[in-house]
Design a protein around this motif. Structure first.
Motif, PDB file in Angstrom:
ATOM      1  N   LYS A  57      67.989  -3.436 -41.544  1.00 60.31           N
ATOM      2  CA  LYS A  57      68.732  -4.545 -42.160  1.00 60.31           C
ATOM      3  C   LYS A  57      69.515  -4.110 -43.394  1.00 60.31           C
ATOM      4  CE  LYS A  57      65.504  -7.978 -40.469  1.00 60.31           C
ATOM      5  NZ  LYS A  57      64.387  -8.870 -40.798  1.00 60.31           N
ATOM      6  N   GLY A  58      69.504  -2.810 -43.707  1.00 58.64           N
ATOM      7  CA  GLY A  58      70.360  -2.338 -44.780  1.00 58.64           C
ATOM      8  C   GLY A  58      69.701  -1.762 -46.015  1.00 58.64           C
ATOM      9  N   ALA A  59      68.380  -1.749 -46.086  1.00 56.61           N
ATOM     10  CA  ALA A  59      67.727  -1.125 -47.243  1.00 56.61           C
ATOM     11  C   ALA A  59      68.092   0.356 -47.254  1.00 56.61           C
ATOM     12  CB  ALA A  59      66.217  -1.302 -47.178  1.00 56.61           C
ATOM     13  N   ARG A  60      68.332   0.909 -48.421  1.00 53.58           N
ATOM     14  CA  ARG A  60      68.777   2.292 -48.531  1.00 53.58           C
ATOM     15  C   ARG A  60      67.796   3.203 -49.248  1.00 53.58           C
ATOM     16  NH1 ARG A  60      70.511   2.708 -44.625  1.00 53.58           N
ATOM     17  NH2 ARG A  60      72.175   1.396 -43.938  1.00 53.58           N
ATOM     18  N   ASN A  61      66.650   2.684 -49.645  1.00 52.44           N
ATOM     19  CA  ASN A  61      65.662   3.475 -50.365  1.00 52.44           C
ATOM     20  C   ASN A  61      64.264   3.041 -49.966  1.00 52.44           C
ATOM     21  OD1 ASN A  61      67.458   4.877 -52.500  1.00 52.44           O
ATOM     22  ND2 ASN A  61      68.064   2.737 -52.576  1.00 52.44           N
ATOM     23  N   VAL A  62      63.377   4.016 -49.798  1.00 49.82           N
ATOM     24  CA  VAL A  62      61.964   3.735 -49.533  1.00 49.82           C
ATOM     25  C   VAL A  62      61.164   4.469 -50.597  1.00 49.82           C
ATOM     26  CG1 VAL A  62      60.045   4.007 -47.914  1.00 49.82           C
ATOM     27  CG2 VAL A  62      62.331   3.462 -47.055  1.00 49.82           C
ATOM     28  N   ILE A  63      60.294   3.718 -51.278  1.00 48.78           N
ATOM     29  CA  ILE A  63      59.456   4.293 -52.328  1.00 48.78           C
ATOM     30  C   ILE A  63      58.000   4.095 -51.932  1.00 48.78           C
ATOM     31  CG2 ILE A  63      58.843   4.232 -54.778  1.00 48.78           C
ATOM     32  CD1 ILE A  63      61.653   2.784 -55.134  1.00 48.78           C
ATOM     33  N   LEU A  64      57.295   5.205 -51.738  1.00 46.15           N
ATOM     34  CA  LEU A  64      55.870   5.160 -51.428  1.00 46.15           C
ATOM     35  C   LEU A  64      55.107   5.372 -52.727  1.00 46.15           C
ATOM     36  CD1 LEU A  64      53.438   5.053 -49.541  1.00 46.15           C
ATOM     37  CD2 LEU A  64      53.807   7.473 -49.045  1.00 46.15           C
ATOM     38  N   ASP A  65      54.523   4.296 -53.230  1.00 53.40           N
ATOM     39  CA  ASP A  65      53.800   4.330 -54.500  1.00 53.40           C
ATOM     40  C   ASP A  65      52.310   4.092 -54.278  1.00 53.40           C
ATOM     41  OD1 ASP A  65      53.593   4.454 -57.341  1.00 53.40           O
ATOM     42  OD2 ASP A  65      53.505   2.268 -57.409  1.00 53.40           O
ATOM     43  N   ALA A  66      51.820   4.427 -53.087  1.00 52.64           N
ATOM     44  CA  ALA A  66      50.406   4.217 -52.767  1.00 52.64           C
ATOM     45  C   ALA A  66      49.835   5.418 -52.017  1.00 52.64           C
ATOM     46  CB  ALA A  66      50.257   2.946 -51.937  1.00 52.64           C
ATOM     47  N   PHE A  67      50.392   6.585 -52.259  1.00 50.22           N
ATOM     48  CA  PHE A  67      49.987   7.770 -51.506  1.00 50.22           C
ATOM     49  C   PHE A  67      48.492   8.049 -51.640  1.00 50.22           C
ATOM     50  CE2 PHE A  67      49.200  12.356 -51.211  1.00 50.22           C
ATOM     51  CZ  PHE A  67      49.586  12.553 -49.888  1.00 50.22           C
ATOM     52  N   GLU A  68      47.989   8.076 -52.868  1.00 54.86           N
ATOM     53  CA  GLU A  68      46.583   8.415 -53.075  1.00 54.86           C
ATOM     54  C   GLU A  68      45.655   7.396 -52.412  1.00 54.86           C
ATOM     55  OE1 GLU A  68      48.842   8.390 -55.532  1.00 54.86           O
ATOM     56  OE2 GLU A  68      48.602  10.172 -56.780  1.00 54.86           O
ATOM     57  N   TYR A  69      46.009   6.118 -52.489  1.00 53.76           N
ATOM     58  CA  TYR A  69      45.198   5.075 -51.865  1.00 53.76           C
ATOM     59  C   TYR A  69      45.184   5.237 -50.349  1.00 53.76           C
ATOM     60  CZ  TYR A  69      43.438   0.396 -50.794  1.00 53.76           C
ATOM     61  OH  TYR A  69      42.709  -0.673 -50.334  1.00 53.76           O
ATOM     62  N   LEU A  70      46.340   5.488 -49.762  1.00 55.64           N
ATOM     63  CA  LEU A  70      46.404   5.709 -48.315  1.00 55.64           C
ATOM     64  C   LEU A  70      45.621   6.960 -47.924  1.00 55.64           C
ATOM     65  CD1 LEU A  70      50.136   4.818 -47.620  1.00 55.64           C
ATOM     66  CD2 LEU A  70      48.112   3.408 -47.178  1.00 55.64           C
ATOM     67  N   LEU A  71      45.667   7.966 -48.769  1.00 57.30           N
ATOM     68  CA  LEU A  71      44.921   9.196 -48.536  1.00 57.30           C
ATOM     69  C   LEU A  71      43.416   8.928 -48.497  1.00 57.30           C
ATOM     70  CD1 LEU A  71      45.273  12.307 -48.268  1.00 57.30           C
ATOM     71  CD2 LEU A  71      45.057  12.414 -50.744  1.00 57.30           C
ATOM     72  N   LEU A  72      42.937   8.140 -49.432  1.00 53.71           N
ATOM     73  CA  LEU A  72      41.508   7.791 -49.471  1.00 53.71           C
ATOM     74  C   LEU A  72      41.087   6.971 -48.250  1.00 53.71           C
ATOM     75  CD1 LEU A  72      41.055   6.819 -53.217  1.00 53.71           C
ATOM     76  CD2 LEU A  72      40.007   8.759 -52.046  1.00 53.71           C
ATOM     77  N   GLU A  73      41.934   6.068 -47.835  1.00 55.00           N
ATOM     78  CA  GLU A  73      41.595   5.158 -46.743  1.00 55.00           C
ATOM     79  C   GLU A  73      41.788   5.760 -45.350  1.00 55.00           C
ATOM     80  OE1 GLU A  73      40.240   2.128 -46.827  1.00 55.00           O
ATOM     81  OE2 GLU A  73      40.145   2.056 -49.016  1.00 55.00           O
ATOM     82  N   ASN A  74      42.708   6.729 -45.213  1.00 57.46           N
ATOM     83  CA  ASN A  74      43.069   7.238 -43.890  1.00 57.46           C
ATOM     84  C   ASN A  74      42.782   8.714 -43.671  1.00 57.46           C
ATOM     85  OD1 ASN A  74      44.551   4.877 -42.595  1.00 57.46           O
ATOM     86  ND2 ASN A  74      45.548   5.026 -44.593  1.00 57.46           N
ATOM     87  N   GLY A  75      42.491   9.443 -44.733  1.00 58.69           N
ATOM     88  CA  GLY A  75      42.294  10.878 -44.598  1.00 58.69           C
ATOM     89  C   GLY A  75      43.606  11.629 -44.714  1.00 58.69           C
TER      90      GLY A  75
END
Length: 118
Positions: A57-75
């Motif tokens: 739909k036109g978004a031009r930037n993706v910011i992942l600001d939860a890397f450590e949390y996802l790492l803990l939850e998913n490996g």
């Protein structure tokens, strides 16, 4: 960082929707709290779909600001695969991809993350 990027952006974060005050942000709140605006951290496919829809739909930037949390939850392996998919989606849509990490992240993990993102 949010204010320095003028275009519409997708923010994947642990912050509640009310904590982010930028009108150009599509907010993806990652938490185990049951809430209509929340996505559980293990439901990576839901996050991927929301990011893809936003990029379409036109978004031009993706910011992942939860890397450590996802790492803990998913490996490590699953999280790095997820980051790789996000990177590929942004490349396909000619968008920018940012990942924020804290100083406490392991050097080995940081090196692998850099290889995936660059």
């Amino acid at each position: 960082m949010l204010r320095s990027i003028p275009d519409e952006k997708v923010l994947i974060t642990r912050k509640m929707p009310g904590e982010v005050s930028d009108s150009n942000v599509i907010h993806i709140w990652v938490t185990r709290v049951r809430h209509p605006q929340a996505v559980e951290p293990t439901n990576l496919y839901v996050i991927e779909q929301r990011v893809w829809d936003s990029l379409s739909k036109g978004a031009r930037n993706v910011i992942l600001d939860a890397f450590e949390y996802l790492l803990l939850e998913n490996g490590l392996e699953r999280t790095l695969r997820f980051v790789g998919k996000l990177r590929d989606m942004t490349l396909l849509s000619n968008s920018n991809f940012y990942v924020t990490v804290s100083d406490g992240i392991d050097e080995r993990v940081l090196a692998m993350l850099k290889r995936i993102v660059e």
